[in-house]
Structures are given as structure tokens and as C-alpha cells.
Scaffold this active site. Structure first.
Site, short mmCIF file in Angstrom:
data_model
loop_
_atom_site.label_atom_id
_atom_site.label_comp_id
_atom_site.label_asym_id
_atom_site.label_seq_id
_atom_site.Cartn_x
_atom_site.Cartn_y
_atom_site.Cartn_z
N CYS A 7 0.87 -1.17 0.00
CA CYS A 7 0.00 0.00 0.00
C CYS A 7 0.91 1.23 0.00
O CYS A 7 2.13 1.09 0.09
CB CYS A 7 -0.89 -0.03 1.23
SG CYS A 7 -2.34 1.05 1.14
N CYS A 83 -4.24 -0.51 -2.55
CA CYS A 83 -4.64 0.86 -2.87
C CYS A 83 -4.17 1.16 -4.29
O CYS A 83 -3.17 0.61 -4.75
CB CYS A 83 -4.12 1.88 -1.86
SG CYS A 83 -2.37 2.27 -1.96
N CYS A 90 3.82 0.26 -7.94
CA CYS A 90 4.43 -1.03 -7.63
C CYS A 90 5.55 -1.33 -8.62
O CYS A 90 5.36 -1.24 -9.83
CB CYS A 90 3.38 -2.14 -7.67
SG CYS A 90 3.99 -3.73 -7.12
#
Length: 151
Positions: A7, A83, A90
Site C-alpha cells: 500500500c 490501494c 508497484c
């Protein structure tokens, strides 16, 4: 099996999901190392500690951390982003890493009722993931999103 929950701040949603996954995977008899991290380190929010304690999951020893603070950060079997910002930020993982995304609402600054709603959604996602893994299959993102019931 190694599972990473990612997240943005590793302060609420990813921490709650980590707690749930540890419980549900153990109950399902799935041997897994579960970690959580954020793209930015902050602190675990007291509301997350409180609402998870209400369901018997102690996050008291948890701390916010970045991916780079984890041991062997590029070797996870599953990376679950919770999220949208983390999903976009990422990093690229090796081809063998499976990535799934279930966007949970950010309860920060909201009443405890919203924290409980997000906690319960994370719990449903965790239970669905544990059930699939105990049946030796990978769940589909849509399956986990339906389990969340928040979209």
C-alpha cells in the site's frame, strides 16, 4: 510461499490485510510468510490497531516499512496491492511473481465505522484468498474484488 501486501504508507489497509492473512492462512493450513510494506514509510495508525483488536488481531508489534526494508524484497510469490496509488507505483517483479490488486477505500480521517467497514472488507478478501490457496489455486482479481464488496 511468500506474500507481500503493498500500500502507499503501510499504515492502515496493508497492515490490516497482513493481520487477516496471517490468521486466515493459518486457519486454512496454508504455510506462508506474510509481509506488508509501503511505497513510503509513515506509522501504523492507531485506528487500525483499535479496529483489528476488536476482532482479536493484535497489530501492536507492527511498524510501517518500505519494500526495501524487507528481507529479500524481490522474491515474493504473490504481491497484493490494496490501494490504487501503490498498484500504479508497484515496481516490476520477476515474471514468476503473481500480482493481484484489490483497491480498498482509505479510511484515514474518517469515523471508526468506516475503519470497521474497510477492516471487514479486508477480512473477506483475506478469507477468499486463503480459501483459494488451500484449494491449491490462485484466485482471480474479480473473485477477490467481489469478496471485498466495496467497489
Amino acid at each position: 510461499m511468500r506474500i507481500l501486501v503493498l500500500c502507499t504508507h503501510n499504515s492502515a489497509r496493508s497492515q490490516m490485510m497482513e493481520g487477516w492473512l496471517r490468521r486466515h492462512l493459518a486457519e486454512a493450513g496454508v504455510a506462508a510468510e506474510v509481509r506488508s510494506a509501503g511505497t513510503v514509510r509513515t506509522r501504523v495508525k492507531p485506528e487500525a490497531l483499535r479496529v483489528m483488536a476488536e476482532v482479536g488481531i493484535d497489530l501492536g508489534g507492527h511498524r510501517s516499512k518500505t519494500l526495501f526494508e524487507l528481507p529479500d524484497p524481490w522474491n515474493f510469490d504473490l504481491v497484493l496491492t490494496v490501494c490504487d496509488a501503490a498498484a500504479e507505483a508497484c515496481p516490476a517483479y520477476p515474471a514468476r511473481t503473481r500480482r493481484l490488486h484489490v483497491g480498498l477505500p482509505d479510511p484515514s480521517g474518517r469515523p471508526l465505522a468506516e475503519w470497521r467497514r474497510v477492516r471487514d472488507a479486508a477480512g473477506r478478501v483475506s478469507a477468499a484468498l486463503a480459501q483459494a490457496l488451500s484449494a491449491e489455486r490462485w484466485p482471480e482479481e474479480d473473485e477477490l474484488r467481489r469478496a471485498a464488496g466495496v467497489e
